[in-house]
Design an enzyme around this catalytic site. Sequence first.
Site, PDB file in Angstrom:
ATOM      1  N   CYS A  59      -1.788   7.197  -5.624  1.00  0.00           N
ATOM      2  CA  CYS A  59      -0.365   6.997  -5.413  1.00  0.00           C
ATOM      3  C   CYS A  59       0.081   5.793  -6.232  1.00  0.00           C
ATOM      4  O   CYS A  59      -0.559   4.746  -6.224  1.00  0.00           O
ATOM      5  CB  CYS A  59      -0.105   6.762  -3.931  1.00  0.00           C
ATOM      6  SG  CYS A  59       1.606   6.446  -3.546  1.00  0.00           S
ATOM      7  N   ALA A  81       2.809   1.859  -4.873  1.00  0.00           N
ATOM      8  CA  ALA A  81       2.419   0.468  -4.651  1.00  0.00           C
ATOM      9  C   ALA A  81       2.385  -0.296  -5.975  1.00  0.00           C
ATOM     10  O   ALA A  81       2.847  -1.440  -6.055  1.00  0.00           O
ATOM     11  CB  ALA A  81       1.065   0.397  -3.958  1.00  0.00           C
ATOM     12  N   TYR A 139       0.857  -1.187   0.000  1.00  0.00           N
ATOM     13  CA  TYR A 139       0.000   0.000   0.000  1.00  0.00           C
ATOM     14  C   TYR A 139       0.889   1.232   0.000  1.00  0.00           C
ATOM     15  O   TYR A 139       2.077   1.159   0.320  1.00  0.00           O
ATOM     16  CB  TYR A 139      -0.927   0.013   1.218  1.00  0.00           C
ATOM     17  CG  TYR A 139      -0.238   0.279   2.531  1.00  0.00           C
ATOM     18  CD1 TYR A 139       0.219  -0.758   3.330  1.00  0.00           C
ATOM     19  CD2 TYR A 139      -0.040   1.594   2.977  1.00  0.00           C
ATOM     20  CE1 TYR A 139       0.846  -0.522   4.533  1.00  0.00           C
ATOM     21  CE2 TYR A 139       0.598   1.840   4.189  1.00  0.00           C
ATOM     22  CZ  TYR A 139       1.037   0.781   4.968  1.00  0.00           C
ATOM     23  OH  TYR A 139       1.662   1.021   6.147  1.00  0.00           O
ATOM     24  N   CYS A 140       0.282   2.382  -0.358  1.00  0.00           N
ATOM     25  CA  CYS A 140       1.032   3.624  -0.214  1.00  0.00           C
ATOM     26  C   CYS A 140       0.102   4.743   0.255  1.00  0.00           C
ATOM     27  O   CYS A 140      -0.577   4.577   1.255  1.00  0.00           O
ATOM     28  CB  CYS A 140       1.842   3.969  -1.452  1.00  0.00           C
ATOM     29  SG  CYS A 140       0.980   4.019  -3.018  1.00  0.00           S
ATOM     30  N   ARG A 141       0.106   5.868  -0.465  1.00  0.00           N
ATOM     31  CA  ARG A 141      -0.592   7.021   0.116  1.00  0.00           C
ATOM     32  C   ARG A 141      -2.096   6.925  -0.002  1.00  0.00           C
ATOM     33  O   ARG A 141      -2.828   7.235   0.919  1.00  0.00           O
ATOM     34  CB  ARG A 141      -0.114   8.292  -0.571  1.00  0.00           C
ATOM     35  CG  ARG A 141       1.300   8.608  -0.205  1.00  0.00           C
ATOM     36  CD  ARG A 141       1.841   9.703  -1.067  1.00  0.00           C
ATOM     37  NE  ARG A 141       3.209  10.010  -0.692  1.00  0.00           N
ATOM     38  CZ  ARG A 141       4.050  10.709  -1.439  1.00  0.00           C
ATOM     39  NH1 ARG A 141       3.655  11.173  -2.606  1.00  0.00           N
ATOM     40  NH2 ARG A 141       5.274  10.933  -1.035  1.00  0.00           N
TER      41      ARG A 141
END
Lengths: 224, 224
Positions: B188, B191, B182-184
Amino acid sequence: MSLAMNGKRQHKEHLYILFAQVASALANPHRLELLDLLVQSPRTVDDLAQESHMTVANTSQHLQRLKQANLVADARDGLYVRYQLADPAVARLWLDLRSVGEKQLAEVERALDAYRDHRHEFATVAPEELPILLQRDEITLLDVRPRLEYQSGHIPGAVSIPVDELEFHLDEIPRDKTVVAYCRGPYCVYADQALDLLSGQGWKVARLEEGVAEWQQAGYDLEK
Amino acid sequence: MSLAMNGKRQHKEHLYILFAQVASALANPHRLELLDLLVQSPRTVDDLAQESHMTVANTSQHLQRLKQANLVADARDGLYVRYQLADPAVARLWLDLRSVGEKQLAEVERALDAYRDHRHEFATVAPEELPILLQRDEITLLDVRPRLEYQSGHIPGAVSIPVDELEFHLDEIPRDKTVVAYCRGPYCVYADQALDLLSGQGWKVARLEEGVAEWQQAGYDLEK
DNA sequence: CAAGTATTCAATGGATTACTTGAATTATAG
DNA sequence: CTATAATTCAAGTAATCCATTGAATACTTG
């Protein structure tokens, strides 16, 4: 890779531009007032123009702008065009905007205080206390908004007496129970006016904290 | 009475003006991008300028504007000035704005689809499944954002490997478990990049729907 | 205290956009 | 066909906004 990233970046920028457009549709006091009215109930252009003290042409154009941002939707109803929120999420957005503003602008706090002077005369009842008080039959819950708004959704157990008809319907209100009044929300003065009148006539009175929109947003149901 | 009402009306208008000012602080794509970054973690002016591809002076002025609307707050930290959201309610406001925009602008939907092309290559995991999968030790949860953002708050159980260091740390990732990255948030691409790399190397991979901000907003806690 | 870095300030120019009003137009019901 | 509701148009004014620039300020470190 860097090309791909540029592509991504452009899409991302495009999204920010679109969200900024929604925000800029909100960035006008008249339009916010219109939204605030529409949170209560759908209305015709004419109604909205009257309540917001604008010309019909001007009101219509502001509504177009809101419609373009998909914040409101319109539907023709005979001669009239009836506007309403495009989605419940819009109500949430407006409440959030308001709460951020209230919480954070010291300036608002002062304006709010001036505006609320009146209110502090009355005791208040928290939303979570309401069901209990109603069940024990200790209070009369009074919705003092225009009947149209009552019909489009009200707190369960509430009786509708619009504030400008109140003086003619005093005999319908039990004298042995406390009257709890509410209206649109924190900036609505109807409830204060009603409580003024009632407490002058000897009733025990209190004001519901907040209004219908907040009630609904807190997860409680409305009755129709 | 009508005088009193005028007074009330003026206060009311004043409030709408103030809320409109908050909205107009949001009505610029650059500022929204800054906010979006700040939702992830506090940052210095310099960081923000780089990440948003603006000059420092320009970034600073947009930050001033946000500060004036009390959307962000600044605090000096050694040589740098660190900006952060003024209040968690601001994150909520931004998420709401985004969700209203997404839900309602057909235009956004199309832009989003183009932007998400990549993503659809991967399976996704819903937030509510995460705790179960982690507890059963069936997955490796990977936070691929810059380490700074990981440190300022991440999903419990996540391991930090920033996407640009990933290729040097492949040996730290168990080969027998599915990697969930996962990221923001939904826009984003970190990921996606990470999963690209990992799936090319033979890992089973999936992407967490949404990101950190949404996770927190949904009522889950972050770990520091 | 001096040097260096980060941030802000002030002023410019130019474009763009926003708001309101009154008249013309479209749409609907009777 | 007429009256009412709503929208659109044209016009004008005002206002705002934004990026850039170069200089000034604030702070830390040595």
